[in-house]
Design a protein around this motif. Structure first.
Motif, short mmCIF file in Angstrom:
data_model
loop_
_atom_site.label_atom_id
_atom_site.label_comp_id
_atom_site.label_asym_id
_atom_site.label_seq_id
_atom_site.Cartn_x
_atom_site.Cartn_y
_atom_site.Cartn_z
N ASN A 15 35.63 42.16 37.26
CA ASN A 15 35.58 40.96 38.08
C ASN A 15 35.62 39.75 37.14
O ASN A 15 34.74 39.58 36.29
N LYS A 16 36.61 38.92 37.29
CA LYS A 16 36.84 37.80 36.38
C LYS A 16 35.73 36.76 36.43
O LYS A 16 35.34 36.22 35.41
N SER A 17 35.20 36.50 37.60
CA SER A 17 34.20 35.43 37.72
C SER A 17 32.81 35.84 37.23
O SER A 17 32.09 35.03 36.69
N GLU A 62 46.46 41.24 46.34
CA GLU A 62 46.47 39.79 46.19
C GLU A 62 45.34 39.29 45.29
O GLU A 62 45.41 38.18 44.76
N ASP A 63 44.28 40.08 45.16
CA ASP A 63 43.12 39.65 44.37
C ASP A 63 43.23 40.01 42.89
O ASP A 63 42.35 39.67 42.11
N ILE A 64 44.30 40.69 42.51
CA ILE A 64 44.50 41.02 41.10
C ILE A 64 45.05 39.79 40.39
O ILE A 64 46.03 39.19 40.83
N ASP A 65 44.39 39.41 39.31
CA ASP A 65 44.80 38.23 38.56
C ASP A 65 45.71 38.61 37.40
O ASP A 65 46.79 38.05 37.24
N VAL A 66 45.27 39.58 36.58
CA VAL A 66 46.03 39.98 35.40
C VAL A 66 45.95 41.49 35.24
O VAL A 66 44.88 42.08 35.39
N VAL A 74 40.29 40.94 38.12
CA VAL A 74 40.42 40.64 39.54
C VAL A 74 39.55 39.44 39.89
O VAL A 74 38.57 39.14 39.20
N ASN A 75 39.94 38.77 40.97
CA ASN A 75 39.13 37.66 41.48
C ASN A 75 37.96 38.22 42.25
O ASN A 75 37.81 39.42 42.42
#
Length: 96
Positions: A15-17, A62-66, A74-75
């Motif tokens: 989780n990126k955040s 859609e929630d995958i960032d990189v 992921v977001n």
């Protein structure tokens, strides 16, 4: 970048955040009518010391960032896969 499904398996999902590790990719969900990937199935930590399997988390595409070489960022929008209805065993209710 092109990637095969087999290359996605066993990549760590973070989780990126929050920086929390969600688990490893075990499967993907595909919409066969539209011909697109819907979500990644991520298997995370074990439930109740491993007695009841592992927690499964669905990460929407859609929630995958990189998607990197070793890790997928992921977001915040991840959700737990709904539990399947529990089947009653033959011995259930015996020890009440």
């Amino acid at each position: 970048m092109q990637c095969c499904i087999t290359e996605l398996r066993n990549k760590d999902v973070v989780n990126k955040s929050t920086g929390a590790r969600l688990g490893c990719v075990m499967d993907i969900q595909i919409d066969t009518c539209k011909g697109c990937v819907i979500a990644l199935v991520v298997v995370g930590r074990s439930k109740h010391s491993g007695w009841f399997g592992r927690e499964e988390v669905l990460v929407r595409w859609e929630d995958i960032d990189v998607i990197g070489d070793d890790i997928i960022l992921v977001n915040n929008c991840v959700f737990t896969r709904p539990e399947a209805p529990r089947r009653r065993g033959a011995m259930e209710g015996l020890f009440r």
